[in-house]
Enzyme design. Structure first.
Site, mmCIF file in Angstrom:
data_model
loop_
_atom_site.group_PDB
_atom_site.id
_atom_site.type_symbol
_atom_site.label_atom_id
_atom_site.label_comp_id
_atom_site.label_asym_id
_atom_site.label_seq_id
_atom_site.Cartn_x
_atom_site.Cartn_y
_atom_site.Cartn_z
ATOM 1 N N SER A 51 8.363 5.363 7.849
ATOM 2 C CA SER A 51 7.352 4.963 7.171
ATOM 3 C C SER A 51 7.641 3.403 6.803
ATOM 4 O O SER A 51 7.736 2.185 7.416
ATOM 5 C CB SER A 51 8.158 5.461 5.689
ATOM 6 O OG SER A 51 8.255 6.601 5.736
ATOM 7 N N LEU A 52 6.208 3.030 6.810
ATOM 8 C CA LEU A 52 5.045 2.293 6.912
ATOM 9 C C LEU A 52 4.119 2.014 6.099
ATOM 10 O O LEU A 52 3.690 2.619 4.898
ATOM 11 C CB LEU A 52 3.845 2.003 8.610
ATOM 12 C CG LEU A 52 4.590 1.621 9.179
ATOM 13 C CD1 LEU A 52 5.216 3.060 10.236
ATOM 14 C CD2 LEU A 52 3.810 0.543 10.534
ATOM 15 N N GLY A 108 0.838 -0.984 0.132
ATOM 16 C CA GLY A 108 0.183 -0.342 -0.092
ATOM 17 C C GLY A 108 0.579 1.375 -0.330
ATOM 18 O O GLY A 108 2.261 0.657 0.526
ATOM 19 N N GLY A 109 -0.083 2.672 0.197
ATOM 20 C CA GLY A 109 0.921 3.635 -0.469
ATOM 21 C C GLY A 109 1.370 4.568 -1.250
ATOM 22 O O GLY A 109 1.177 3.564 -2.598
ATOM 23 N N CYS A 131 5.876 9.303 0.442
ATOM 24 C CA CYS A 131 4.140 9.211 0.979
ATOM 25 C C CYS A 131 3.496 9.772 0.700
ATOM 26 O O CYS A 131 2.234 9.745 0.594
ATOM 27 C CB CYS A 131 4.342 9.051 2.890
ATOM 28 S SG CYS A 131 5.856 8.036 3.027
ATOM 29 N N TYR A 141 11.250 6.098 -0.324
ATOM 30 C CA TYR A 141 13.081 5.387 -0.607
ATOM 31 C C TYR A 141 13.743 5.092 0.518
ATOM 32 O O TYR A 141 13.713 4.674 1.808
ATOM 33 C CB TYR A 141 13.702 7.266 -0.982
ATOM 34 C CG TYR A 141 15.531 6.942 -1.170
ATOM 35 C CD1 TYR A 141 16.222 6.971 -2.303
ATOM 36 C CD2 TYR A 141 15.954 7.353 -0.233
ATOM 37 C CE1 TYR A 141 17.538 6.614 -2.230
ATOM 38 C CE2 TYR A 141 17.543 7.188 0.237
ATOM 39 C CZ TYR A 141 17.897 6.817 -0.705
ATOM 40 O OH TYR A 141 19.097 6.899 -0.884
ATOM 41 N N LEU A 192 7.930 -1.971 7.316
ATOM 42 C CA LEU A 192 8.741 -0.411 8.436
ATOM 43 C C LEU A 192 9.944 0.108 7.233
ATOM 44 O O LEU A 192 11.189 -0.741 7.095
ATOM 45 C CB LEU A 192 7.971 -0.342 9.352
ATOM 46 C CG LEU A 192 9.360 -1.564 10.438
ATOM 47 C CD1 LEU A 192 10.223 -0.385 10.825
ATOM 48 C CD2 LEU A 192 8.952 -1.369 11.572
ATOM 49 N N ALA A 193 10.015 0.741 7.573
ATOM 50 C CA ALA A 193 11.617 1.437 7.048
ATOM 51 C C ALA A 193 11.746 2.787 8.487
ATOM 52 O O ALA A 193 11.226 3.481 7.869
ATOM 53 C CB ALA A 193 11.767 2.275 5.942
#
Length: 257
Positions: free
Chosen positions: A165-166, A99-100, A196, A104, A179-180
């Site tokens: 970010s997820l 998703g999303g 995002c 990067y 996740l990042a």
């Protein structure tokens, strides 16, 4: 922004829709997840390995959590809009099945892929997102940083700047992608996109917030927090690359020597 894409679950379309706060079986009744360190791993073969693992799962397959970093790459989610790619330049863009919007990945960013049977854990999709965010918030708090999640923009923020970010995919009741967390990296490539899908969104990282830890040190701190947040047992054990294609993996593991 939709950060999770869901497919039909093994038990029918409603099997991932249980109450997010419903407690799962006691973690002691399940084996701890297999926690892997992949080092610096190429994006596409890692993604394909996640897909293969998820598609091959059986009801008793042990959950796994993969920790790694990627070489520079932009990834575009299924709902991604091309206008959010401003000037990617020499960095490759990979269209993927999470998703999303666009994000990067690059060296110095800790990427974590929780490959979980969320039905077995009795986690709804929202519960999974909250659990991942909560572990990151706890990690930040351990270093004196006040971080929060946002329901309408999944991820973890310090003020208005995004720290992590997820983006997830749930297929047949099992999760992949993840996740990042920005640890100690070059943030310039984020200025080549609308991160995002948000124009002007500023990114931050642990180093800029006063946390001077290497990627593997952060992985060691985050792993038990993730397991606790997800209701999983943590045995302190790491597996270094075992069972994955050599094209995916590189680098030493973060476990204690």
């Amino acid at each position: 922004m939709t950060a999770v894409v869901t497919d039909g679950a093994r038990g029918g379309p409603g099997s991932c829709g249980q109450r997010d706060d419903a407690p799962g079986p006691a973690s002691a009744q399940r084996p701890p997840p297999l926690v892997r360190w992949l080092g610096r791993a190429e994006y596409e073969p890692t993604w394909r390995a996640m897909q293969h693992f998820t598609d091959a799962r059986e009801p008793d397959t042990r959950d796994e959590i993969w920790f790694l970093e990627h070489p520079p790459v932009f990834t575009q989610g299924m709902s991604g809009k091309p206008e959010h790619l401003l000037a990617p330049g020499e960095i490759p863009v990979v269209a993927i099945d999470r998703g999303g919007q666009v994000t990067y990945h690059g060296p110095g960013q800790l990427v974590v892929y929780p490959l979980l049977d969320i039905r077995r854990l009795r986690l709804g999709v929202r519960g999974l997102v909250v659990a991942l965010e909560s572990a990151l918030v706890a990690l930040a708090a351990d270093h004196g940083i006040e971080a929060t999640g946002k329901r309408d923009a999944p991820g973890v923020y310090v003020g208005e700047r995004k720290l992590a970010s997820l983006g997830l995919r749930v297929r047949r009741g099992a999760s992949f992608h993840g996740l990042a967390l920005n640890v100690d990296m070059d943030l310039e490539p984020f200025r080549r996109i609308n991160p995002c899908g948000y124009a002007g969104l500023e990114m931050t990282q642990l180093r800029d917030l006063g946390v001077e830890l290497g990627l593997q040190e952060v992985a060691r701190e985050l792993a038990p927090l993730l397991c606790r947040s997800l209701g999983l047992a943590w045995d302190g054990q790491w597996v270094e690359d075992r069972g994955l294609s050599p094209s995916v993996r590189s680098g030493p593991g973060p476990g204690r020597t």
